[in-house]
Design a protein around this motif. Structure first.
Motif, short mmCIF file in Angstrom:
data_model
loop_
_atom_site.label_atom_id
_atom_site.label_comp_id
_atom_site.label_asym_id
_atom_site.label_seq_id
_atom_site.Cartn_x
_atom_site.Cartn_y
_atom_site.Cartn_z
N GLU A 66 20.66 -81.95 -78.24
CA GLU A 66 21.10 -82.33 -76.90
C GLU A 66 22.11 -81.33 -76.34
OE1 GLU A 66 21.30 -83.91 -73.36
OE2 GLU A 66 19.87 -84.58 -74.89
N VAL A 67 23.06 -80.91 -77.18
CA VAL A 67 24.05 -79.92 -76.73
C VAL A 67 23.37 -78.58 -76.48
CG1 VAL A 67 26.06 -78.57 -77.43
CG2 VAL A 67 26.02 -81.04 -77.82
N ALA A 68 22.46 -78.17 -77.37
CA ALA A 68 21.74 -76.91 -77.18
C ALA A 68 20.95 -76.91 -75.87
CB ALA A 68 20.82 -76.64 -78.37
N ARG B 103 20.08 -74.81 -84.69
CA ARG B 103 20.19 -74.53 -86.13
C ARG B 103 21.27 -73.49 -86.43
NH1 ARG B 103 14.27 -74.70 -86.07
NH2 ARG B 103 14.29 -72.43 -85.88
N ASN B 104 21.29 -72.42 -85.64
CA ASN B 104 22.18 -71.30 -85.93
C ASN B 104 23.65 -71.65 -85.76
OD1 ASN B 104 22.75 -68.61 -86.61
ND2 ASN B 104 22.69 -67.95 -84.49
N GLY C 194 10.12 -51.95 -92.12
CA GLY C 194 10.46 -52.89 -91.07
C GLY C 194 9.41 -53.02 -89.98
N LEU C 195 9.44 -54.15 -89.31
CA LEU C 195 8.50 -54.44 -88.23
C LEU C 195 8.71 -53.54 -87.03
CD1 LEU C 195 6.27 -56.43 -87.27
CD2 LEU C 195 8.11 -57.96 -86.50
N TRP C 196 9.93 -53.03 -86.87
CA TRP C 196 10.29 -52.22 -85.71
C TRP C 196 10.11 -50.73 -86.06
CZ3 TRP C 196 12.56 -56.68 -87.17
CH2 TRP C 196 12.61 -57.71 -86.22
N LYS C 197 8.84 -50.31 -86.20
CA LYS C 197 8.50 -48.93 -86.54
C LYS C 197 9.27 -48.44 -87.76
CE LYS C 197 6.90 -47.72 -81.94
NZ LYS C 197 6.96 -46.79 -80.79
N GLY C 198 9.33 -49.28 -88.77
CA GLY C 198 10.00 -48.93 -90.02
C GLY C 198 11.43 -49.41 -90.12
N TYR C 199 12.01 -49.84 -89.00
CA TYR C 199 13.37 -50.38 -89.00
C TYR C 199 13.35 -51.87 -89.31
CZ TYR C 199 15.60 -46.20 -87.06
OH TYR C 199 16.08 -44.94 -86.88
N GLU C 200 14.39 -52.33 -89.99
CA GLU C 200 14.58 -53.75 -90.24
C GLU C 200 15.87 -54.22 -89.59
OE1 GLU C 200 13.98 -55.37 -94.15
OE2 GLU C 200 12.76 -53.66 -94.76
N ARG C 201 15.88 -55.47 -89.13
CA ARG C 201 17.09 -56.04 -88.55
C ARG C 201 18.01 -56.54 -89.66
NH1 ARG C 201 16.02 -59.76 -83.30
NH2 ARG C 201 18.22 -60.15 -83.73
N VAL C 202 19.25 -56.13 -89.62
CA VAL C 202 20.24 -56.66 -90.55
C VAL C 202 21.05 -57.78 -89.91
CG1 VAL C 202 20.44 -54.54 -91.89
CG2 VAL C 202 21.92 -54.87 -89.92
N LEU C 203 20.85 -57.97 -88.60
CA LEU C 203 21.46 -59.10 -87.89
C LEU C 203 20.33 -59.88 -87.23
CD1 LEU C 203 24.14 -60.48 -87.08
CD2 LEU C 203 24.08 -59.13 -84.98
N PRO C 204 19.64 -60.74 -87.99
CA PRO C 204 18.48 -61.44 -87.44
C PRO C 204 18.85 -62.48 -86.39
CG PRO C 204 18.94 -62.21 -89.66
CD PRO C 204 19.84 -61.04 -89.42
N TYR C 205 20.04 -63.07 -86.52
CA TYR C 205 20.50 -64.07 -85.57
C TYR C 205 21.93 -63.73 -85.15
CZ TYR C 205 16.51 -66.67 -87.35
OH TYR C 205 15.25 -67.04 -87.71
N TYR C 206 22.24 -64.00 -83.86
CA TYR C 206 23.56 -63.70 -83.35
C TYR C 206 24.57 -64.80 -83.73
CZ TYR C 206 21.30 -60.00 -80.73
OH TYR C 206 20.60 -58.88 -80.39
N GLY C 207 25.82 -64.49 -83.48
CA GLY C 207 26.89 -65.42 -83.81
C GLY C 207 27.94 -64.72 -84.65
#
Length: 300
Positions: A182-184, A175-176, A44-57
């Protein structure tokens, strides 16, 4: 010694090294409401860690590979971590204290320290969460600044002129969440997120006091879509956000989608969709229910 209770935006490391973030100030005996964000893979990019939640929601959160438990008080299912599995509890205020004390020389922390001094933020009522708290930030990491308490939160909003606009947030939110650009744009608040000295910032507000679990007992009553005027004080800034909606009748609106918190703060005409719940003696509209979804959007 750090506080021994858990608050929104605290980080947890379990016995397998997985990293979670707490998202409420009320937690049941024996476990915590928290979502999985990082797992160690060595790649992973974060010192070997990877994000499993790349986007919130909420729709993305419910797909996480972690334990979910049904909560009878609230009539919904939450992601949880058992206290017996927690190896380490990381507190944002202690993370910020360490950064200020040690003054590390990297882009994100230099921008953070400069921001704190330039805008006279009381570090005693502030913290840092995300990858900076965890010590796994990379050269392009964002800064997630935490402001604690009613007065500090509102003082910041009233005095801070705002960041440089982050157009990426507007595009990603559109997108997410399936919203128009306009709303965003109308949901975007440059006082709570933006760019400072080339670094992306978000400012998060946390009630510094724990809450009693099961303050309300709720039952599902269908779904609702309505319009009215929303009135929100500092509780709209916290997670989950809370405000009063005056429509055909009065409702409390509780949003588990953080993108709507700025719209819920203050007073404005809005359109609201969510799950209708009967909680104690009042009707509540929950935005972010896994079945209904929902929104709080400002009317033109």
């Amino acid at each position: 010694m750090g506080r021994d209770y858990f608050l929104d935006k605290d980080a947890l490391v379990d016995k397998q090294g997985n990293i979670y973030f707490v998202f409420t100030n009320y937690n049941p005996p024996g476990y915590l409401f928290a979502y999985l964000k990082y797992v160690y893979t060595s790649r992973g990019l974060w010192k070997g860690y990877e994000r499993v939640l790349p986007y919130y929601g909420v729709k993305r959160l419910i797909k996480l590979p972690q334990r979910f438990d049904y909560e009878p008080c609230y009539g919904v299912t939450y992601p949880v971590v058992y206290l017996s599995e927690v190896k380490e509890h990381l507190r944002p205020e202690e993370g910020l204290e360490k950064i200020v004390r040690e003054s590390p020389k990297d882009k994100a922390t230099e921008a953070l320290i400069d921001f704190i001094y330039a805008h006279e933020i009381d570090a005693r009522n502030a913290g840092v969460t995300g990858s900076l708290l965890l010590g796994i930030a990379h050269e392009n990491s964002d800064v997630d600044l935490v402001i604690y308490g009613d007065k500090s939160s509102e003082d910041f909003l009233h005095s801070f002129p705002g960041f440089q606009r982050d157009d990426d947030w507007i595009l990603e939110t559109s997108r997410n969440y399936g919203l128009s650009l306009e709303v965003a744009k109308r949901l975007y608040n440059n006082k709570t997120r933006g760019i400072y000295k080339g670094v992306k910032f978000s400012v998060l507000f946390v009630n510094e006091k724990p809450r009693r679990y099961c303050e309300m007992v709720c039952r599902q009553a269908g779904e609702i879509e309505t319009k009215g005027t929303i009135y929100g004080d500092v509780k709209a800034l916290y997670y989950p956000s809370s405000a009063v909606l005056q429509a055909e009748k009065e409702y409390e609106v509780i949003s588990f989608e953080g993108i709507f918190s700025s719209v819920m703060y203050g007073a404005r005409k809005v359109s609201v969709k969510g799950a209708l719940m009967q909680c104690n003696d009042k009707e509540v509209i929950v935005v972010g229910d896994r079945r209904v979804g929902g929104y709080v959007t400002p009317d033109m």
